[in-house]
Write an enzyme that holds these catalytic residues in place. Structure first.
Site, PDB file in Angstrom:
ATOM      1  N   LYS A  42       0.843  -1.199   0.000  1.00 22.74           N
ATOM      2  CA  LYS A  42       0.000   0.000   0.000  1.00 22.74           C
ATOM      3  C   LYS A  42       0.875   1.245   0.000  1.00 22.74           C
ATOM      4  CE  LYS A  42      -3.997   2.022   2.480  1.00 22.74           C
ATOM      5  NZ  LYS A  42      -4.883   1.927   3.656  1.00 22.74           N
TER       6      LYS A  42
ATOM      7  N   SER B 279      -9.925   2.364   2.590  1.00 18.44           N
ATOM      8  CA  SER B 279      -8.937   3.023   1.767  1.00 18.44           C
ATOM      9  C   SER B 279      -7.972   2.069   1.070  1.00 18.44           C
ATOM     10  CB  SER B 279      -8.125   3.994   2.622  1.00 18.44           C
ATOM     11  OG  SER B 279      -7.323   3.291   3.566  1.00 18.44           O
TER      12      SER B 279
ATOM     13  N   SER C 245     -10.480   0.235   6.879  1.00 14.89           N
ATOM     14  CA  SER C 245      -9.813   0.325   5.577  1.00 14.89           C
ATOM     15  C   SER C 245      -9.173  -0.960   5.080  1.00 14.89           C
ATOM     16  CB  SER C 245      -8.745   1.425   5.617  1.00 14.89           C
ATOM     17  OG  SER C 245      -9.348   2.684   5.470  1.00 14.89           O
TER      18      SER C 245
END
Lengths: 504, 491
Positions: free
Chosen positions: B78, B156, B180
């Site tokens: 990420k 997210s 998330s």
């Protein structure tokens, strides 16, 4: 040990156009914690390094970097708290004080608003005239210092040096117990002295390692007493905070000029606005730092990157047990054990090194004599010698002790001792040996002195007659005997013989 | 071997150890998939050259026989994780071109264990969002589709979820501040676990809300989650909130035996207007656990309804402070200034240009709730609510509950551009934020499909520091649910 008890000094009064005014002063002293590393990073705290060379990623506010508390800084804060007879909070916490400035890379300062590590304490501030003020400490908290913005190196650019960013500060907050400019300076001086004894702050004001925000207000005589009774601040005037003072002299000048500014405002029917101000020593005036619309809302909240700071009572006790003897205790001990005056004891305990030197000199000797020699001869000589400190003294405590021993034993006179001191100061060597080798020993042989005196009397009958009429002239004979013996005759014996021979 | 990218992490590990394949071969296969995945917009920065080198080194370690579980496993990272020398922007314009000089603790641990980095994964800007539409790189497209409609992968960690679901990596790192990891995992039919707060170091992960942020793995199944979580965990002296606890062998905890375990079903999670599909999924899951020998217990978590508002005070408050460092002074974007502009203009223009709308909204909300006169009404009250929510959980755990079963999300993945109202968007986190507020471990696993064929997830919430137990309950549920659906490849 003696208890140091003093009367409180009278508050400073300024005569205004309509009445007298008294000053009320409280200080926030920022003391750089003496540690190798910063409060939340391993970067060095060394002064004077190349710009931006002592900066860890976390100091520069790099993304994802996290603070980790430096235990050494916590220990120094606890030590300082103990030195100020303050309450140590076993549970404290760090908060973020949010504001934007280029030398504050994180966009917030990590500080302790809600739960400081040290609570209430007090400091005895001697004024040197037999009075002293007890100033209450409200709290001490740990916080990060900011970096340095430099705006005058380039016409279009500003520069930032982050070396200082994140260095640990102790903010020592006093109650409004200080009543005059001299008291304020003496208070800062006393804090400095205590912290230097403790080794928790080097107290170097020039480098900014010790600086103060000074809160000043004025009130009419009698109002302060009402505040004292009720602790209700409304009896006091509106205060202004003069930021970032790093000179004792300027602190005093700034307080004086700010108080006069406030008095003039009030007497002119205007109001004092609570604000932060800067002192301009060139113009000797204070100026408002920022306008109301720019007033900061720091949005304090607990720093979520740090756990509450928990310390153990046993650890605090260990630190307490390791504290050195502090200035008040040392001073009263010097007064009690060596019979020193308050003044001499104060001078000798101003710095721990001076006190240690004195003790070594005085050990097993005449304390008062030792004090006189350290203060008058040694300090005076060091001052003339490029303002040297005691640690740079060419005369060791042993050597000075040796000189004093020679005086005390009557081997040398006080006058010869000064010559001997100068020899030891410039050339070094063992005082007793020097006296022996250079024949500086005092002549105590009555016969030898008598012979010399007889010769002088025989050669100066007119002087003898004059002296018999006016005994004050006997001093002339003393001088002659000294001259004849190369200054080595014991003055007491000389005096005694002259008295006898001249029948005075 | 064929279909290398269909293997789970455990299967890939075992195949490499047996010599059936190599990291170089697996990495090569994934690299091809990554290169052909532009339509998904999951990767924002490819590091295939680094991956090839890492794979080579991993193969040598495997050959030497001392390779850890993660050795040779190609991962997606990420963009919130700082990776040394590789662009790390938290999908924000304000970190334009930022290449850290340091490696986050989590990625260090993974790479030290021999894992391979295929690239950086898309996400919502600064992890603020539930649809991956706030990224400066543009939205990620969910590999799952309905009637050719582009759907959100959730957020997210939308890039991580899409990449794992589309076999663009064996597994991915995610972070979870309010859901998330778990919400995008549910939207893409994969597994994602948020460990106990303090289990995984936050050092080197761009901070959103420090008291809530935790990293965790996003994987193809529960076993993979167990393996990768273990590699990510551990005490880190560089993070003061990292717990100094031993890391258990999570994979060994996966016995599938949950007989005698007590599973709590919280009544407050049965929201008004909950779809029948979600309700059925939840009751099916409950039955599966019951069939596996668990005792089902109705429980109450009475402060649940205050969780979302409390979260949307605390998280923005912390974010407003955490994001103050993005000021254009030292790194990232700095606005071009006009003559006469001073430092205030530099801040204002830089931040207006560098931050997207959602980040600006949260910075403003956070600034407001911390400001003088509002602090007690908002921030302080939210903290008190948070403490009550934590107490709710402590009570049910003290009463013998081992894990709590809830839906992971209120719905299946929605269409991109459909959810433009921020409040509607925030409601996506309704089942997940309580877990962050209480600092508990939570896992989302796929448990079924909705009527249109989209994956739906269930969430299990565990006791603090008992990720092993939690993973085992999830493992049992996973086996019972038997979810095997995969999105049709259209990209």
């Amino acid at each position: 040990m003696l208890d140091l008890t003093y009367d409180a000094p009278a508050p400073k009064t300024i005569a205004g156009a309509t009445s007298d005014w008294e000053l009320v002063i409280g200080l926030e002293v920022h003391a750089q914690v003496a540690t190798k590393a910063k409060l939340f990073s391993g970067a060095s705290t060394l002064f004077g390094a190349e710009p931006n060379s002592n900066v860890a990623f976390v100091d520069a506010g790099m993304p994802g970097m996290l603070p980790v508390i430096n235990e050494g800084c916590v220990e120094q804060a606890v030590r300082t708290g103990l030195g100020l007879k303050a309450e140590i909070n076993l549970n404290s916490a760090f908060d973020r004080k949010n504001y934007f400035y280029p030398d504050l890379p994180q966009g917030y300062q990590i500080s302790q608003l809600y739960h400081p590590i040290v609570g209430e304490g007090e400091v005895l501030v001697e004024m040197g005239d037999g009075t002293a003020r007890v100033v209450r400490i409200e709290r001490i908290h740990l916080e990060q210092d900011a970096g340095k913005s430099i705006h005058d190196m380039d016409p279009h650019m500003s520069f930032v040096d982050l070396n200082r960013t994140g260095v640990a500060l102790m903010e020592i907050v006093s109650r409004p117990d200080i009543r005059g400019p001299e008291e304020a300076a003496a208070y800062v001086g006393k804090l400095r002295q205590i912290m230097r004894y403790l080794g928790t702050c080097d107290g170097n004001m020039q480098n900014g390692n010790l600086r103060a925000d000074v809160n000043v207000s004025v009130c009419k005589p009698g109002d302060y007493e009402k505040y004292q009774e009720t602790q209700d601040f409304s009896h006091l005037g509106t205060r202004c905070e003069i930021k970032n003072m790093n000179s004792m002299r300027f602190i005093q000048m700034a307080i004086e000029v700010e108080a006069r500014r406030q008095i003039a405002l009030i007497e002119d029917g205007q109001e004092v606005v609570q604000e932060t101000r800067l002192y301009d020593p060139d113009k000797n005036e204070t100026r408002s730092m920022r306008s109301k619309e720019e007033a900061h809302d720091y949005r304090y909240f607990p720093d979520p990157d740090l756990l509450p700071l928990e310390i153990e009572q046993a650890w605090v006790e260990d630190i307490a047990a390791s504290l050195p003897e502090l200035p008040d205790a040392k001073k009263s001990r010097f007064m009690a054990d060596f019979g020193l005056s308050d003044y001499d004891a104060s001078v000798l305990t101003a710095e721990a090194e001076n006190a240690a030197y004195f003790e070594a000199v005085a050990e097993g000797r005449d304390g008062k004599l030792a004090a006189n020699w350290v203060i008058n001869e040694l300090f005076g000589r060091l001052k003339k010698d490029d303002d040297k400190g005691i640690t740079d003294s060419p005369v060791t405590a042993d050597q000075l002790g040796g000189i004093i021993a020679l005086i005390k034993s009557g081997d040398i006179s006080g006058k010869i001792a000064k010559d001997l001191f100068e020899i030891v100061y410039t050339e070094g060597g063992d005082p007793a040996q020097i006296v022996e080798e250079r024949g500086m020993k005092q002549v105590t042989d009555t016969g030898a002195i008598e012979t010399a005196l007889d010769e002088i009397i025989a050669a100066n009958p007119a002087q003898v007659e004059k002296a018999k009429v006016n005994p004050k002239l006997a001093g002339w004979f003393v001088g002659q005997v000294m001259k004849a013996t190369g200054g080595k005759a014991n003055p007491a014996i000389v005096n005694q013989l002259i008295q006898g021979k001249l029948g005075l | 071997m064929s279909d290398l990218t269909k293997l789970t992490l455990a299967q890939t590990r075992d195949a490499m150890r047996k010599g059936d394949t190599s990291s170089a071969e697996v990495t090569g296969a994934y690299s091809k998939e990554v290169e052909a995945s532009g339509a998904l917009n999951a990767y924002v920065e490819g590091t295939l050259n680094i991956a090839a080198d890492q794979a080579k080194a991993a193969d040598q370690r495997i050959a030497e026989g001392d390779a850890p579980d993660m050795c040779g496993i190609p991962l997606g990272i990420k963009d919130l994780f700082c990776t040394k020398g590789v662009k790390s922007q938290a999908a924000s314009g304000i970190l334009d071109g930022f290449k850290p000089e340091y490696e986050s603790t989590v990625t260090s641990k993974l790479f030290d264990a021999g894992a391979v980095m295929l690239g950086k994964l898309n996400m919502d800007e600064f992890a603020m969002g539930s649809s991956n539409e706030t990224s400066v790189y543009g939205n990620v497209v969910n590999p799952w589709k309905v009637d050719d409609r582009d759907l959100t992968p959730g957020g997210s960690s939308g890039g991580s979820a899409a990449a794992v679901a589309a076999d663009l990596c064996v597994a991915a790192t995610g972070t979870d501040t309010g859901g998330s990891i778990r919400q995008p995992a549910a939207f893409t039919g994969i597994t994602g676990i948020k460990p106990t707060y303090g289990r995984v170091s936050r050092w080197g992960i761009v901070a959103f809300a420090s008291s809530l942020d935790q990293a965790g793995p996003m994987t193809k199944d529960v076993r993979d989650a167990a393996i990768m979580l273990e590699a990510m965990c551990g005490h880190d002296p560089k993070d003061s909130t990292s717990a100094d606890l031993p890391v258990p062998n999570f994979e060994a905890a996966l016995t599938g035996d949950i007989k005698g375990k007590t599973i709590g079903i919280p009544k407050e999670y049965r929201m008004d207007g909950m779809s029948a599909e979600i309700e059925k999924l939840w009751s099916d899951g409950t039955e599966m656990l019951k069939d596996a020998g668990a005792e089902i217990k109705d429980i109450s978590l009475p402060h649940t309804k205050y969780a979302l508002p409390a979260y949307y005070v605390i998280a923005p408050a912390e974010a407003s402070s955490n994001l103050a460092r993005y000021d254009g002074v030292r790194f990232g974007h700095r606005a071009k200034l006009d003559a006469g502009d001073g430092i205030t203009e530099m801040y204002e223009k830089t931040r207006a240009e560098g931050f997207g709308a959602e980040v600006q909204r949260r910075v403003m909300v956070g600034t407001y709730v911390l400001s003088a006169g509002f602090y007690d009404a908002y921030y302080n009250r939210a903290r008190k609510v948070r403490a009550l929510i934590k107490q709710d959980f402590e009570k049910v755990f003290a009463d013998g509950v081992d894990a709590i079963l809830t839906p992971a999300t209120p719905s299946a993945a929605f269409g991109l551009g459909e959810n433009m109202d921020p409040i509607q968007m925030y409601l996506n986190d309704v089942f997940t934020v309580t877990v962050n507020l209480a600092g508990l471990p939570g896992i989302a696993i796929p448990a079924g499909l909705d009527a249109s064929g989209l994956p739906l997830g269930l969430q299990l919430i565990g006791r603090p520091w008992e990720e092993g137990d939690l993973l085992n309950v999830a493992y049992s549920l996973e086996r019972a649910a038997g979810f095997v659906a995969k999105p049709d490849k259209w990209w």
